[in-house]
Design a protein around this motif. Structure first.
Motif, PDB file in Angstrom:
ATOM      1  N   PRO A  14       0.842  -1.214   0.000  1.00  0.00           N
ATOM      2  CA  PRO A  14       0.000   0.000   0.000  1.00  0.00           C
ATOM      3  C   PRO A  14       0.873   1.258   0.000  1.00  0.00           C
ATOM      4  O   PRO A  14       1.884   1.322   0.698  1.00  0.00           O
ATOM      5  CB  PRO A  14      -0.794  -0.135   1.304  1.00  0.00           C
ATOM      6  CG  PRO A  14      -0.882  -1.604   1.532  1.00  0.00           C
ATOM      7  CD  PRO A  14       0.439  -2.156   1.059  1.00  0.00           C
ATOM      8  N   GLY A  15       0.455   2.230  -0.814  1.00  0.00           N
ATOM      9  CA  GLY A  15       1.226   3.448  -0.974  1.00  0.00           C
ATOM     10  C   GLY A  15       2.250   3.396  -2.080  1.00  0.00           C
ATOM     11  O   GLY A  15       2.838   4.424  -2.439  1.00  0.00           O
ATOM     12  N   GLY A  16       2.469   2.222  -2.632  1.00  0.00           N
ATOM     13  CA  GLY A  16       3.454   2.045  -3.698  1.00  0.00           C
ATOM     14  C   GLY A  16       2.919   2.426  -5.067  1.00  0.00           C
ATOM     15  O   GLY A  16       1.789   2.907  -5.203  1.00  0.00           O
ATOM     16  N   SER A  17       3.762   2.196  -6.072  1.00  0.00           N
ATOM     17  CA  SER A  17       3.435   2.564  -7.449  1.00  0.00           C
ATOM     18  C   SER A  17       3.713   1.406  -8.400  1.00  0.00           C
ATOM     19  O   SER A  17       4.588   0.565  -8.144  1.00  0.00           O
ATOM     20  CB  SER A  17       4.278   3.774  -7.891  1.00  0.00           C
ATOM     21  OG  SER A  17       4.009   4.910  -7.110  1.00  0.00           O
ATOM     22  N   LEU A  18       2.958   1.385  -9.489  1.00  0.00           N
ATOM     23  CA  LEU A  18       3.188   0.469 -10.605  1.00  0.00           C
ATOM     24  C   LEU A  18       2.868   1.198 -11.893  1.00  0.00           C
ATOM     25  O   LEU A  18       2.034   2.119 -11.903  1.00  0.00           O
ATOM     26  CB  LEU A  18       2.300  -0.782 -10.508  1.00  0.00           C
ATOM     27  CG  LEU A  18       2.674  -1.879  -9.527  1.00  0.00           C
ATOM     28  CD1 LEU A  18       1.565  -2.936  -9.509  1.00  0.00           C
ATOM     29  CD2 LEU A  18       4.003  -2.507  -9.878  1.00  0.00           C
TER      30      LEU A  18
END
Length: 121
Positions: A14-18
């Motif tokens: 959670p809070g990450g990027s892709l």
């Protein structure tokens, strides 16, 4: 024949990027609208974001301010940059293009095979 190939899915906290990519190939004359959809288990497939041939974009309320759709017409590719990911973003993501071949009188809808995005700690 036209084919859409997606890439970029995976597991993220959670809070990450892709960043998802979808490249179209084959006998393509032009691509009208391009879009990303997603489908969570037990739910219907819903539109996430669209980008028109002229570049205008639209987003589902749930992803506004976090996701960005873009297209590279030279590469027949659509992207979805996903930031500040939440567990509720977990789904299979599908790209959808409206493509005209030289022999077509109207654009035809094509789908990618889907790529899994899982947001979990």
């Amino acid at each position: 024949q036209v084919q859409l190939v997606e890439s970029g899915g995976g597991l993220v906290q959670p809070g990450g990027s892709l960043r998802l990519s979808c490249a179209a190939s084959g006998s393509i004359f032009s691509i009208d609208a391009m879009a990303w959809y997603r489908q969570a288990p037990g739910k219907q497939r819903d539109v996430v974001a669209t980008v028109a041939g002229g570049g205008s974009t639209n987003y589902a309320d749930s992803v506004k301010g976090r996701f960005t759709i873009s297209r590279d017409n030279a590469k027949n590719t659509v992207y979805l940059q996903m930031n500040s990911l939440k567990p509720e973003d977990t789904a299979v993501y599908y790209c959808n293009d409206l493509i005209r071949r030289r022999s077509d009188t109207a654009a035809i809808s094509y789908w990618g095979q889907g790529t899994q995005v899982t947001v979990s700690s």
